[in-house]
Scaffold this active site. Structure first.
Site, PDB file in Angstrom:
ATOM      1  N   CYS A  50       0.925  -1.199  -0.030  1.00 16.19           N
ATOM      2  CA  CYS A  50      -0.035   0.268   0.078  1.00 16.19           C
ATOM      3  C   CYS A  50       0.872   1.289   0.061  1.00 16.19           C
ATOM      4  CB  CYS A  50      -0.969  -0.097   1.315  1.00 16.19           C
ATOM      5  SG  CYS A  50      -0.308  -0.318   2.699  1.00 16.19           S
ATOM      6  N   HIS A  91      -5.185  -1.215  -5.199  1.00 15.38           N
ATOM      7  CA  HIS A  91      -5.676  -0.477  -3.940  1.00 15.38           C
ATOM      8  C   HIS A  91      -6.231   0.513  -5.019  1.00 15.38           C
ATOM      9  CE1 HIS A  91      -2.301  -2.110  -1.729  1.00 15.38           C
ATOM     10  NE2 HIS A  91      -2.977  -1.678  -0.444  1.00 15.38           N
ATOM     11  N   HIS A 131      -8.154  -1.009   0.333  1.00 18.38           N
ATOM     12  CA  HIS A 131      -7.291  -2.179   0.074  1.00 18.38           C
ATOM     13  C   HIS A 131      -8.002  -3.497  -0.197  1.00 18.38           C
ATOM     14  CE1 HIS A 131      -4.068   0.189   2.687  1.00 18.38           C
ATOM     15  NE2 HIS A 131      -5.234   0.748   2.922  1.00 18.38           N
TER      16      HIS A 131
END
Length: 645
Positions: free
Chosen positions: A334, A385, A510
């Site tokens: 991320c 993401h 996510h």
């Protein structure tokens, strides 16, 4: 007093015993299956309990229910401890809880127990069960309990009591065996109809290697023999399907724990399987509006501090020093994706931005937790993401849920949804957590899906949907996860220009659908028992010649199938045909193509399946069409598509 019992309102006298109430108002068959009761949908108590004055509802707990099985198994662990002490005088007891699908008890014995001891212990347990002993509850002061167990030489029990922060403790007695226990328990030992001691192991007292090593016995119990037999059959089937065993037999992957613990080595056939899966995932994500990206493996420690991973996750991370600067090996993708998003300023018209990466990550797992492909230290995530406006959030969650559903259906998994809420160790405001949790719940409701709340099991930065699948033999596996995050966008100050010309903060989703590819392939190997569907099989067809006179035609068949995009091998060894067919079946090859003199004359092959079915003689073109059709079959249902060639 008036209380609700199942669907009926009944009148109950004060000081009534719960067992008497249930016996009066339930059918004989239903009452006989009751082993406990739930008061006010909260507290589970013994049937011998006097009904509390604040009772509004009583719910029977039957032996075959989830709660009932837990009580049955815990009671059986007490009987096992009693049997052990009768057979092995001087053995001290410690703890014996119920666990998923069974129970265990830890003992301090003169010698460790062996598998040979289990049958003897089972026979002694059956004697105790046949005595039809009642489980009797009592409460005594903490000081009395310490003295009781000290006088009996049960130092471990005395130590447990000493650590209890309460003036009184509860005990349960069955025959002469007394144990410290909160309960509840079955009314008497006659409810134990089907049990089995499974294995022995070692365990440190209280999990501390500085403490004495104890001898642990695992067992299981079910409501009836039929259920126990089905469970034991599943255990045997699971052993046959063990991905570590199949991975070695099928030449998929291997491990070298002496030099790379927790890391897998992919052999040619396993790498082919991975490549097919990865290629499919990339195509499917491109179709659904994702962009392919890739970030670096290591980033400076300061970045992990900014994200919160250093404070909340560093015990699971690896660090290295480069030119006097500490860098963290990424456990997640991320942070890299946030940096990529911030590379340019985005307009609301460009959102959502969906970044997909088959990202290799490293997480520190304790050596004792490592387990083949299912728990590793290095793995690849099908990670993405999604950065979107708050107004787009619900729709994006739904799209991810549908992608997950398509993939789970493709692989033949049924699944359940769990919404995991804020953990104690978390970052962010109450408002952000409430918004993100509500978005997940509303998205699930809009899709008409059932879900369960998993309190306190969210990520430290946001709540999540966890999708657990059920495999071919009924085991549950955690695969997909969808997490909503208002916190990292805030910490990394990512923005978009809104319709009003002002800068606004987006929200981040996510998500991983298969999760770890290593773990997914491990699960998939066991789900299919190594017999992968044709589209995914590393080798789709194997050509077997009967004698050397068919060698040239065998090579021609292989060449034509390869040109058609079929993954094919030849077995031209000077071995008997039956032996070669058997080996191809053991290797789980979907199509076994036999070439003898007749096949050469007809210009075709004789097709056998790994199941033993014989499709007969087909031309090479027909064979190619047959293999293609079987490979395309899983994609005929639902929204999935895949180009075979």
């Amino acid at each position: 007093m008036n209380i609700k019992l199942e669907e009926n309102e009944i009148s109950v006298q004060e000081n009534a015993i719960i067992a008497d109430i249930l016996k009066e108002h339930l059918s004989g068959k239903k009452f006989k299956s009751c082993i406990a009761a739930k008061i006010n949908n909260e507290t589970v108590v013994d049937l011998s309990t006097t009904i509390p004055t604040n009772t509004t509802t009583i719910t029977p707990v039957t032996v075959e229910s989830e709660e009932g099985l837990e009580i049955l198994r815990h009671s059986t662990s007490h009987i096992m401890a009693d049997a052990v002490q009768k057979l092995f005088p001087g053995t001290k007891v410690t703890i014996g809880p119920s666990i998923e699908n069974g129970f265990y008890y830890d003992f301090d014995a003169e010698r460790p127990f062996t598998p040979a001891d289990l049958e003897v212990i089972e026979k002694e347990m059956q004697k105790i069960i046949n005595s039809n002993l009642s489980f009797e509850r009592s409460e005594i002061s903490k000081e009395e309990a310490i003295k009781l167990f000290t006088d009996k030489g049960e130092k471990f029990k005395a130590e447990i009591v000493a650590d209890i922060d309460a003036p009184t403790v509860s005990l349960y007695k069955a025959g002469e065996f007394v144990d410290l226990c909160r309960g509840p328990h079955i009314p008497n030992t006659s409810f134990i109809k089907a049990f089995k001691l499974m294995s022995v192991a070692g365990a440190y007292w209280r999990g501390d290697e500085k403490n004495p090593m104890l001898s642990r016995i695992y067992g299981t119990a079910f409501a009836d023999e039929k259920s126990l037999k089905a469970y034991l059959n599943r255990i045997e089937e699971a052993k046959k399907r063990d991905h570590r065993k199949l991975g070695k037999e099928l030449g998929l992957f291997t491990f070298h724990e002496d030099v790379a613990p927790g890391m897998s080595f992919w052999l040619p056939k396993g790498m082919m399987l991975r490549t097919i899966l990865e290629d499919f995932l990339r195509r499917e994500h491109l179709k659904r509006g994702y962009e392919l990206v890739q970030g670096p493996q290591i980033l400076r420690k300061e970045l992990w501090e900014k994200s919160g991973h250093y404070d909340h996750y560093r015990e699971n991370m690896y660090f290295t020093e480069i030119e006097n600067s500490i860098h963290g090996v990424k456990p997640m993708n991320c942070v890299g994706h946030l940096l990529m998003y911030n590379n340019t300023l985005h307009s609301y018209r460009e959102l959502p931005v969906r970044m997909f990466e088959l990202g290799v990550v490293h997480r520190h797992e304790m050596s004792g937790a490592l387990h083949g492909l299912l728990r590793v230290r290095q793995f690849t995530q099908d990670d993405a993401h999604i950065i979107c406006t708050p107004d787009q959030l619900e729709d994006e969650i739904i799209k991810v849920m549908r992608l997950s559903a398509d993939l789970m259906n493709l692989f033949g998994f049924s699944y359940k949804l769990f919404i995991s809420t804020r953990p104690e160790d978390s970052i962010g405001t109450d408002e952000a957590w409430e918004r993100s949790t509500n978005a997940l719940i509303e998205a699930v409701k809009k899709e008409g899906k059932e879900y369960q709340i998993n309190e306190g099991d969210g990520a430290f930065y946001g709540p999540k949907i966890d999708i657990k699948v059920t495999d071919a033999i009924g085991r549950e596996w955690q695969l997909s996860t969808i997490q909503v995050d208002f916190n990292l966008p805030e910490r990394f100050e990512i923005e978009y220009v809104g319709q009003d010309g002002e800068r606004h903060r987006p929200v981040m989703v996510h998500r991983a659908i298969l999760g770890s590819l290593e773990r997914f392939i491990g699960v998939l190997t066991e789900h299919y028992a190594g017999a992968f569907p044709t589209w995914l099989a590393p080798v789709q067809a194997k050509v077997l010649n009967v004698t050397d006179t068919q060698l040239d035609f065998t090579k021609e068949v292989v060449s034509k199938l390869q040109a058609a995009g079929i993954r094919v091998e030849a077995d031209t060894r000077n071995e008997k045909l039956g032996f070669k067919v058997r080996e191809a079946q053991l290797a789980k090859i979907p199509f076994i193509l036999v070439v003898g003199d007749k096949e050469v004359e007809e210009g075709g092959v004789n097709i056998r399946l790994r199941t033993g079915e014989n499709l007969g003689l087909q031309s090479i073109d027909q064979t190619i069409a047959t293999i293609r059709e079987d490979s395309d079959k899983p994609f005929k249902v639902g929204g999935m598509s895949y180009s075979f060639a």
